[in-house]
Motif scaffolding. Structure first.
Motif, mmCIF file in Angstrom:
data_model
loop_
_atom_site.group_PDB
_atom_site.id
_atom_site.type_symbol
_atom_site.label_atom_id
_atom_site.label_comp_id
_atom_site.label_asym_id
_atom_site.label_seq_id
_atom_site.Cartn_x
_atom_site.Cartn_y
_atom_site.Cartn_z
ATOM 1 N N GLU A 69 0.828 -1.217 0.000
ATOM 2 C CA GLU A 69 0.000 0.000 0.000
ATOM 3 C C GLU A 69 0.856 1.258 0.000
ATOM 4 O OE1 GLU A 69 -3.893 0.868 2.253
ATOM 5 O OE2 GLU A 69 -3.175 -1.046 3.040
ATOM 6 N N VAL A 70 1.866 1.289 0.861
ATOM 7 C CA VAL A 70 2.743 2.458 0.958
ATOM 8 C C VAL A 70 3.515 2.647 -0.346
ATOM 9 C CG1 VAL A 70 4.792 3.378 2.133
ATOM 10 C CG2 VAL A 70 2.913 2.392 3.463
ATOM 11 N N PHE A 71 4.022 1.571 -0.921
ATOM 12 C CA PHE A 71 4.768 1.639 -2.176
ATOM 13 C C PHE A 71 3.915 2.243 -3.287
ATOM 14 C CE2 PHE A 71 6.094 -0.043 -6.245
ATOM 15 C CZ PHE A 71 7.464 0.137 -6.230
ATOM 16 N N VAL A 72 2.680 1.734 -3.440
ATOM 17 C CA VAL A 72 1.776 2.203 -4.499
ATOM 18 C C VAL A 72 1.390 3.659 -4.265
ATOM 19 C CG1 VAL A 72 -0.550 1.917 -5.477
ATOM 20 C CG2 VAL A 72 0.912 -0.088 -5.100
ATOM 21 N N GLU A 73 1.008 4.006 -3.044
ATOM 22 C CA GLU A 73 0.622 5.386 -2.741
ATOM 23 C C GLU A 73 1.775 6.353 -2.971
ATOM 24 O OE1 GLU A 73 -0.972 5.320 1.231
ATOM 25 O OE2 GLU A 73 -2.756 4.226 0.610
ATOM 26 N N ARG A 74 2.981 5.965 -2.613
ATOM 27 C CA ARG A 74 4.157 6.827 -2.790
ATOM 28 C C ARG A 74 4.456 7.013 -4.279
ATOM 29 N NH1 ARG A 74 8.384 4.546 0.463
ATOM 30 N NH2 ARG A 74 7.426 5.724 2.151
ATOM 31 N N ALA A 75 4.380 5.935 -5.058
ATOM 32 C CA ALA A 75 4.641 6.025 -6.496
ATOM 33 C C ALA A 75 3.638 6.960 -7.171
ATOM 34 C CB ALA A 75 4.591 4.635 -7.130
ATOM 35 N N LYS A 89 1.810 9.370 -5.706
ATOM 36 C CA LYS A 89 2.014 10.732 -5.201
ATOM 37 C C LYS A 89 3.201 11.393 -5.895
ATOM 38 C CE LYS A 89 2.684 13.262 -0.884
ATOM 39 N NZ LYS A 89 4.014 13.729 -0.596
ATOM 40 N N GLU A 90 4.325 10.681 -5.995
ATOM 41 C CA GLU A 90 5.514 11.250 -6.638
ATOM 42 C C GLU A 90 5.249 11.536 -8.116
ATOM 43 O OE1 GLU A 90 8.685 8.518 -5.786
ATOM 44 O OE2 GLU A 90 8.831 9.190 -3.710
ATOM 45 N N PHE A 91 4.515 10.654 -8.777
ATOM 46 C CA PHE A 91 4.179 10.875 -10.184
ATOM 47 C C PHE A 91 3.290 12.096 -10.341
ATOM 48 C CE2 PHE A 91 1.307 10.123 -13.790
ATOM 49 C CZ PHE A 91 2.241 10.068 -14.814
ATOM 50 N N LYS A 92 2.246 12.214 -9.523
ATOM 51 C CA LYS A 92 1.325 13.353 -9.617
ATOM 52 C C LYS A 92 2.010 14.672 -9.290
ATOM 53 C CE LYS A 92 -3.108 11.089 -8.918
ATOM 54 N NZ LYS A 92 -4.289 10.964 -8.039
ATOM 55 N N GLU A 93 2.997 14.639 -8.413
ATOM 56 C CA GLU A 93 3.730 15.851 -8.045
ATOM 57 C C GLU A 93 4.822 16.188 -9.058
ATOM 58 O OE1 GLU A 93 5.124 14.999 -4.094
ATOM 59 O OE2 GLU A 93 3.193 15.536 -3.184
ATOM 60 N N GLY A 94 5.025 15.314 -10.046
ATOM 61 C CA GLY A 94 6.036 15.566 -11.067
ATOM 62 C C GLY A 94 7.444 15.213 -10.647
ATOM 63 N N ASN A 95 7.585 14.501 -9.534
ATOM 64 C CA ASN A 95 8.913 14.145 -9.040
ATOM 65 C C ASN A 95 9.505 12.931 -9.742
ATOM 66 O OD1 ASN A 95 8.727 16.230 -7.184
ATOM 67 N ND2 ASN A 95 7.825 14.914 -5.628
ATOM 68 N N VAL A 96 8.679 12.201 -10.468
ATOM 69 C CA VAL A 96 9.144 11.010 -11.167
ATOM 70 C C VAL A 96 8.698 11.127 -12.616
ATOM 71 C CG1 VAL A 96 9.015 8.500 -11.276
ATOM 72 C CG2 VAL A 96 8.905 9.637 -9.063
ATOM 73 N N GLU A 97 9.632 11.211 -13.513
ATOM 74 C CA GLU A 97 9.313 11.335 -14.939
ATOM 75 C C GLU A 97 9.705 10.048 -15.650
ATOM 76 O OE1 GLU A 97 7.652 13.752 -16.305
ATOM 77 O OE2 GLU A 97 7.624 14.972 -14.498
ATOM 78 N N GLY A 98 8.902 9.675 -16.607
ATOM 79 C CA GLY A 98 9.253 8.586 -17.491
ATOM 80 C C GLY A 98 9.323 7.205 -16.871
ATOM 81 N N ARG A 99 8.652 6.984 -15.761
ATOM 82 C CA ARG A 99 8.689 5.648 -15.162
ATOM 83 C C ARG A 99 7.887 4.664 -15.986
ATOM 84 N NH1 ARG A 99 9.383 5.084 -9.154
ATOM 85 N NH2 ARG A 99 9.590 2.928 -9.754
ATOM 86 N N GLY A 100 6.845 5.143 -16.682
ATOM 87 C CA GLY A 100 6.056 4.271 -17.548
ATOM 88 C C GLY A 100 5.291 3.214 -16.783
ATOM 89 N N THR A 101 5.882 2.035 -16.674
ATOM 90 C CA THR A 101 5.234 0.908 -16.013
ATOM 91 C C THR A 101 6.072 0.435 -14.842
ATOM 92 O OG1 THR A 101 4.214 0.190 -18.079
ATOM 93 C CG2 THR A 101 4.392 -1.443 -16.340
#
Length: 94
Positions: free
Chosen positions: A58-64, A66-78
């Protein structure tokens, strides 16, 4: 590296003794970018329908997300969440 998934053989809601490992997917979109989370493991109770998630998953998914929506992670894709937790698809109910 994440720790192995905690096993929930007994339903947390109705105490049915045979909860089943299953996987789900989730897709999140932001400004044309897409994050796809695949093989998110959870336990499903065939009696009452309760879905139980390992806290670390749960924490892993929520963090991923959140970071994607905040723009902190680009191009992770899948992200293969099952692989992050070393879960074989062969263990899941089909």
């Amino acid at each position: 590296m994440e720790k192995p998934l905690e096993s929930f053989d007994i339903c947390a809601e109705c105490h049915f003794p045979k909860a089943e490992l299953r996987f789900r997917e989730e897709t999140v979109k932001r400004d044309g970018a897409v994050l796809h989370l695949e093989r998110i493991p959870y336990y499903h109770c065939p009696r009452c329908g309760e879905e139980t998630y390992d806290l670390d998953v749960e924490v892993f998914v929520e963090r991923a997300i959140k970071e994607f929506k905040e723009g902190n992670v680009e191009g992770r894709g899948t992200i293969d969440v099952g692989a992050e937790f070393h879960i074989s698809s062969e263990l899941a109910v089909r």
